[in-house]
Design a protein around this motif. Structure first.
Motif, PDB file in Angstrom:
ATOM      1  N   LEU A 120      30.733  47.108  30.068  1.00 26.64           N
ATOM      2  CA  LEU A 120      30.917  47.275  28.624  1.00 26.64           C
ATOM      3  C   LEU A 120      29.583  47.529  27.927  1.00 26.64           C
ATOM      4  CD1 LEU A 120      33.643  44.604  27.732  1.00 26.64           C
ATOM      5  CD2 LEU A 120      33.915  47.050  28.207  1.00 26.64           C
ATOM      6  N   GLU A 121      28.505  47.037  28.504  1.00 30.53           N
ATOM      7  CA  GLU A 121      27.186  47.325  27.940  1.00 30.53           C
ATOM      8  C   GLU A 121      26.911  48.830  27.948  1.00 30.53           C
ATOM      9  OE1 GLU A 121      22.537  45.898  28.601  1.00 30.53           O
ATOM     10  OE2 GLU A 121      23.803  46.397  30.320  1.00 30.53           O
ATOM     11  N   GLN A 122      27.534  49.530  28.897  1.00 27.14           N
ATOM     12  CA  GLN A 122      27.316  50.984  29.009  1.00 27.14           C
ATOM     13  C   GLN A 122      28.079  51.779  27.961  1.00 27.14           C
ATOM     14  OE1 GLN A 122      24.940  51.627  31.306  1.00 27.14           O
ATOM     15  NE2 GLN A 122      25.053  49.418  31.596  1.00 27.14           N
ATOM     16  N   GLY A 123      28.990  51.119  27.224  1.00 25.98           N
ATOM     17  CA  GLY A 123      29.627  51.805  26.112  1.00 25.98           C
ATOM     18  C   GLY A 123      31.094  52.133  26.242  1.00 25.98           C
ATOM     19  N   PHE A 124      31.813  51.590  27.232  1.00 26.82           N
ATOM     20  CA  PHE A 124      33.257  51.819  27.319  1.00 26.82           C
ATOM     21  C   PHE A 124      33.936  51.379  26.024  1.00 26.82           C
ATOM     22  CE2 PHE A 124      32.402  51.652  31.928  1.00 26.82           C
ATOM     23  CZ  PHE A 124      33.167  52.738  32.366  1.00 26.82           C
ATOM     24  N   ASP A 125      34.891  52.172  25.552  1.00 28.11           N
ATOM     25  CA  ASP A 125      35.616  51.838  24.320  1.00 28.11           C
ATOM     26  C   ASP A 125      36.745  50.854  24.639  1.00 28.11           C
ATOM     27  OD1 ASP A 125      36.469  51.788  21.697  1.00 28.11           O
ATOM     28  OD2 ASP A 125      37.645  53.632  21.870  1.00 28.11           O
ATOM     29  N   VAL A 126      36.352  49.659  25.020  1.00 29.63           N
ATOM     30  CA  VAL A 126      37.273  48.575  25.354  1.00 29.63           C
ATOM     31  C   VAL A 126      36.832  47.342  24.585  1.00 29.63           C
ATOM     32  CG1 VAL A 126      38.162  47.083  27.196  1.00 29.63           C
ATOM     33  CG2 VAL A 126      37.722  49.509  27.649  1.00 29.63           C
ATOM     34  N   LYS A 127      37.776  46.662  23.937  1.00 30.37           N
ATOM     35  CA  LYS A 127      37.455  45.504  23.123  1.00 30.37           C
ATOM     36  C   LYS A 127      38.089  44.238  23.723  1.00 30.37           C
ATOM     37  CE  LYS A 127      35.504  48.277  20.173  1.00 30.37           C
ATOM     38  NZ  LYS A 127      34.028  48.406  20.147  1.00 30.37           N
ATOM     39  N   ILE A 128      37.324  43.168  23.741  1.00 29.84           N
ATOM     40  CA  ILE A 128      37.798  41.886  24.265  1.00 29.84           C
ATOM     41  C   ILE A 128      38.508  41.142  23.144  1.00 29.84           C
ATOM     42  CG2 ILE A 128      37.104  39.706  25.322  1.00 29.84           C
ATOM     43  CD1 ILE A 128      34.531  41.205  26.254  1.00 29.84           C
ATOM     44  N   THR A 129      39.760  40.739  23.383  1.00 36.04           N
ATOM     45  CA  THR A 129      40.544  40.089  22.329  1.00 36.04           C
ATOM     46  C   THR A 129      40.858  38.628  22.615  1.00 36.04           C
ATOM     47  OG1 THR A 129      42.672  40.778  23.280  1.00 36.04           O
ATOM     48  CG2 THR A 129      41.616  42.296  21.732  1.00 36.04           C
ATOM     49  N   ALA A 130      40.704  38.173  23.861  1.00 27.17           N
ATOM     50  CA  ALA A 130      40.990  36.772  24.184  1.00 27.17           C
ATOM     51  C   ALA A 130      40.385  36.428  25.533  1.00 27.17           C
ATOM     52  CB  ALA A 130      42.502  36.509  24.213  1.00 27.17           C
ATOM     53  N   GLY A 131      40.127  35.159  25.735  1.00 25.13           N
ATOM     54  CA  GLY A 131      39.807  34.648  27.055  1.00 25.13           C
ATOM     55  C   GLY A 131      41.062  34.050  27.654  1.00 25.13           C
ATOM     56  N   THR A 132      41.192  34.082  28.969  1.00 26.42           N
ATOM     57  CA  THR A 132      42.427  33.582  29.577  1.00 26.42           C
ATOM     58  C   THR A 132      42.253  32.275  30.343  1.00 26.42           C
ATOM     59  OG1 THR A 132      42.096  35.005  31.519  1.00 26.42           O
ATOM     60  CG2 THR A 132      43.469  35.869  29.729  1.00 26.42           C
ATOM     61  N   HIS A 133      41.109  32.059  30.979  1.00 27.56           N
ATOM     62  CA  HIS A 133      40.924  30.805  31.706  1.00 27.56           C
ATOM     63  C   HIS A 133      39.480  30.673  32.167  1.00 27.56           C
ATOM     64  CE1 HIS A 133      41.029  33.395  35.239  1.00 27.56           C
ATOM     65  NE2 HIS A 133      40.443  32.413  35.883  1.00 27.56           N
ATOM     66  N   GLY A 134      39.141  29.505  32.664  1.00 26.63           N
ATOM     67  CA  GLY A 134      37.857  29.287  33.302  1.00 26.63           C
ATOM     68  C   GLY A 134      38.052  28.972  34.768  1.00 26.63           C
ATOM     69  N   GLY A 135      36.985  29.083  35.529  1.00 25.99           N
ATOM     70  CA  GLY A 135      37.059  28.785  36.960  1.00 25.99           C
ATOM     71  C   GLY A 135      37.330  30.020  37.787  1.00 25.99           C
ATOM     72  N   CYS A 136      37.282  29.873  39.095  1.00 25.78           N
ATOM     73  CA  CYS A 136      37.669  30.833  40.132  1.00 25.78           C
ATOM     74  C   CYS A 136      36.497  31.478  40.850  1.00 25.78           C
ATOM     75  CB  CYS A 136      38.679  31.893  39.670  1.00 25.78           C
ATOM     76  SG  CYS A 136      38.012  33.297  38.788  1.00 25.78           S
ATOM     77  N   VAL A 298      45.613  25.996  43.722  1.00 26.24           N
ATOM     78  CA  VAL A 298      44.559  26.891  43.238  1.00 26.24           C
ATOM     79  C   VAL A 298      44.585  26.948  41.709  1.00 26.24           C
ATOM     80  CG1 VAL A 298      43.550  29.190  43.365  1.00 26.24           C
ATOM     81  CG2 VAL A 298      44.790  28.280  45.329  1.00 26.24           C
ATOM     82  N   LEU A 299      45.772  27.122  41.145  1.00 31.98           N
ATOM     83  CA  LEU A 299      45.902  27.243  39.695  1.00 31.98           C
ATOM     84  C   LEU A 299      45.446  25.976  38.981  1.00 31.98           C
ATOM     85  CD1 LEU A 299      49.360  29.044  39.602  1.00 31.98           C
ATOM     86  CD2 LEU A 299      47.166  30.036  38.922  1.00 31.98           C
ATOM     87  N   LEU A 300      45.763  24.818  39.548  1.00 32.99           N
ATOM     88  CA  LEU A 300      45.368  23.558  38.923  1.00 32.99           C
ATOM     89  C   LEU A 300      43.871  23.328  39.005  1.00 32.99           C
ATOM     90  CD1 LEU A 300      48.244  21.144  40.052  1.00 32.99           C
ATOM     91  CD2 LEU A 300      47.958  22.314  37.850  1.00 32.99           C
ATOM     92  N   ALA A 301      43.201  24.006  39.925  1.00 35.33           N
ATOM     93  CA  ALA A 301      41.742  23.882  40.043  1.00 35.33           C
ATOM     94  C   ALA A 301      41.018  24.733  38.999  1.00 35.33           C
ATOM     95  CB  ALA A 301      41.289  24.286  41.445  1.00 35.33           C
ATOM     96  N   GLN A 302      41.761  25.557  38.279  1.00 32.87           N
ATOM     97  CA  GLN A 302      41.207  26.412  37.234  1.00 32.87           C
ATOM     98  C   GLN A 302      41.616  25.872  35.862  1.00 32.87           C
ATOM     99  OE1 GLN A 302      43.067  30.048  38.480  1.00 32.87           O
ATOM    100  NE2 GLN A 302      41.769  30.257  40.303  1.00 32.87           N
ATOM    101  N   THR A 303      40.958  26.319  34.812  1.00 27.75           N
ATOM    102  CA  THR A 303      41.249  25.803  33.468  1.00 27.75           C
ATOM    103  C   THR A 303      42.063  26.825  32.676  1.00 27.75           C
ATOM    104  OG1 THR A 303      39.097  26.613  32.698  1.00 27.75           O
ATOM    105  CG2 THR A 303      39.218  24.324  33.415  1.00 27.75           C
ATOM    106  N   HIS A 304      43.344  26.895  32.975  1.00 29.36           N
ATOM    107  CA  HIS A 304      44.203  27.855  32.287  1.00 29.36           C
ATOM    108  C   HIS A 304      44.546  27.414  30.866  1.00 29.36           C
ATOM    109  CE1 HIS A 304      44.916  30.785  35.496  1.00 29.36           C
ATOM    110  NE2 HIS A 304      44.691  29.764  36.294  1.00 29.36           N
ATOM    111  N   ASN A 305      44.072  26.240  30.485  1.00 33.62           N
ATOM    112  CA  ASN A 305      44.228  25.798  29.097  1.00 33.62           C
ATOM    113  C   ASN A 305      43.020  26.165  28.238  1.00 33.62           C
ATOM    114  OD1 ASN A 305      42.515  24.047  30.451  1.00 33.62           O
ATOM    115  ND2 ASN A 305      43.082  22.277  29.206  1.00 33.62           N
TER     116      ASN A 305
END
Length: 350
Positions: A120-136, A298-305
């Motif tokens: 994205l630093e290179q200039g792709f016209d893509v916008k981040i609208t949300a984060g989904t989880h932590g971990g992995c 695996v899913l419980l080891a990540q922060t999907h909240n």
């Protein structure tokens, strides 16, 4: 120069968002609009199937942390928000995925922040609208190597799947924070993903930086130890994967961008409440010998909240941008705050 950003992340937006989603679900909300009012919320009804908005959504079918996308498809969450979504598997080809979004061949996607942000630093016209989880992302080593801390990796060789991998980028950040130069003090050696364990067994590498589900299951073998992950060393409340939408969708059809983002966030809530559903939705893409219970692990080891939006998400992007600049992944000329402002879009409160 150090960025003047707080490192503690407020979850206020997540609480408010969950309250809204529960209300919307109870009312069979089909297309949540930006700038909704209480009266309009109660007035809305489900969108007839024939009026669903067609969407192409890019994902990596092999990444279990993206299981909520399959939950949204399988459990009708996309349709609830007025969307007819076609999932397109791009695997780990981030550049192809982002190019598809930027050029309109796909409307959005989910991927790992530390793989996307450099592109994205290179200039792709893509916008981040949300984060989904932590971990992995995990850094693991054979116990026989005697490596238990990051400081012991100075002068060592770390195996990675590719030189732009999120594992390499993240653990470069951690090493830098430990006073180790990730460019001069560590050797990064690339192997095909399926050969990383073999390279460790042969002593060609001292540790492996990779992601779930592979890294999680390696740790089920008692000969491995986890040295670090992207849920420790101060990153416990940092997002790992993000939602990116094509810029033209946000500019030309904000209600659809809002609906798509809300649907994905509701799928995250579903995954937190019913991880078995997420594991079951992902099962067709999982390693053949894995069970539902193992995938739930695996899913419980990540922060999907942890799904930051608004100012919280912008702050996390800026922090990553500063850290990537510190380890020479970003250009020295990139201003972290300006970068975050450019690539982030608030579609939930406009």
């Amino acid at each position: 120069m150090t960025l003047n950003l707080k490192t503690s992340i407020s979850r206020k937006n997540g609480v408010d968002r969950r309250a809204f989603l529960k209300t919307a679900g109870a009312l069979s909300l089909a297309v949540p609009l930006a700038g909704f009012s209480t009266s309009s919320l109660f007035a809305q009804s489900a969108v007839p199937a024939g009026e669903l908005k067609k969407i192409k959504f890019a994902t990596n079918a092999s990444a279990i942390c993206l299981a909520p996308v399959f939950v949204a498809q399988e459990h009708g969450i996309f349709k609830k928000y007025g969307l007819d979504v076609e999932l397109v598997n791009f695997g780990a080809s981030t550049e192809a995925l982002l190019e598809a979004i930027a050029t309109g061949k796909a409307d959005g996607g989910v991927g790992m922040a530390l793989r996307w942000l450099k592109a994205l630093e290179q200039g792709f016209d893509v916008k981040i609208t949300a984060g989904t989880h932590g971990g992995c992302s995990r850094l693991v080593a054979l116990k026989s190597q005697g490596i238990t801390t990051l400081s012991q990796l100075k002068g060592k060789t770390i195996g990675i799947s590719d030189l732009a991998s999120p594992g390499k980028n993240f653990f470069s950040i951690l090493l830098h924070k430990e006073g180790i130069d990730p460019v001069a003090d560590v050797e990064w050696r690339q192997y095909p993903g399926e050969l990383l364990q073999l390279a460790a067994d042969k002593g060609e590498i001292h540790a492996i930086a990779d992601g779930d589900p592979k890294a999680y299951f390696w740790l089920q073998d008692p000969k491995y130890i986890q040295v670090a992950s992207n849920l420790d060393h101060g990153f416990e409340n940092r997002v790992c994967c993000i939602v990116g939408l094509r810029g033209s969708l946000i500019r030309d059809d904000l209600p659809t961008a809002t609906a798509l983002t809300r649907a994905l966030l509701e799928a995250q809530d579903w995954t937190v409440a019913k991880p078995e559903d997420a594991a079951r939705a992902f099962l067709p893409n999982a390693p053949k010998d894995k069970s539902i219970d193992e995938l739930v692990g695996v899913l419980l080891a990540q922060t999907h909240n942890h799904n930051p939006t608004g100012a919280d998400l912008r702050q996390e992007i800026a922090l990553y941008a500063q850290e990537l600049r510190d380890v020479q992944v970003f250009k020295n000329s990139t201003d972290p705050n300006e970068f975050a402002d450019r690539v982030y879009a608030d579609v939930l409160s406009a």
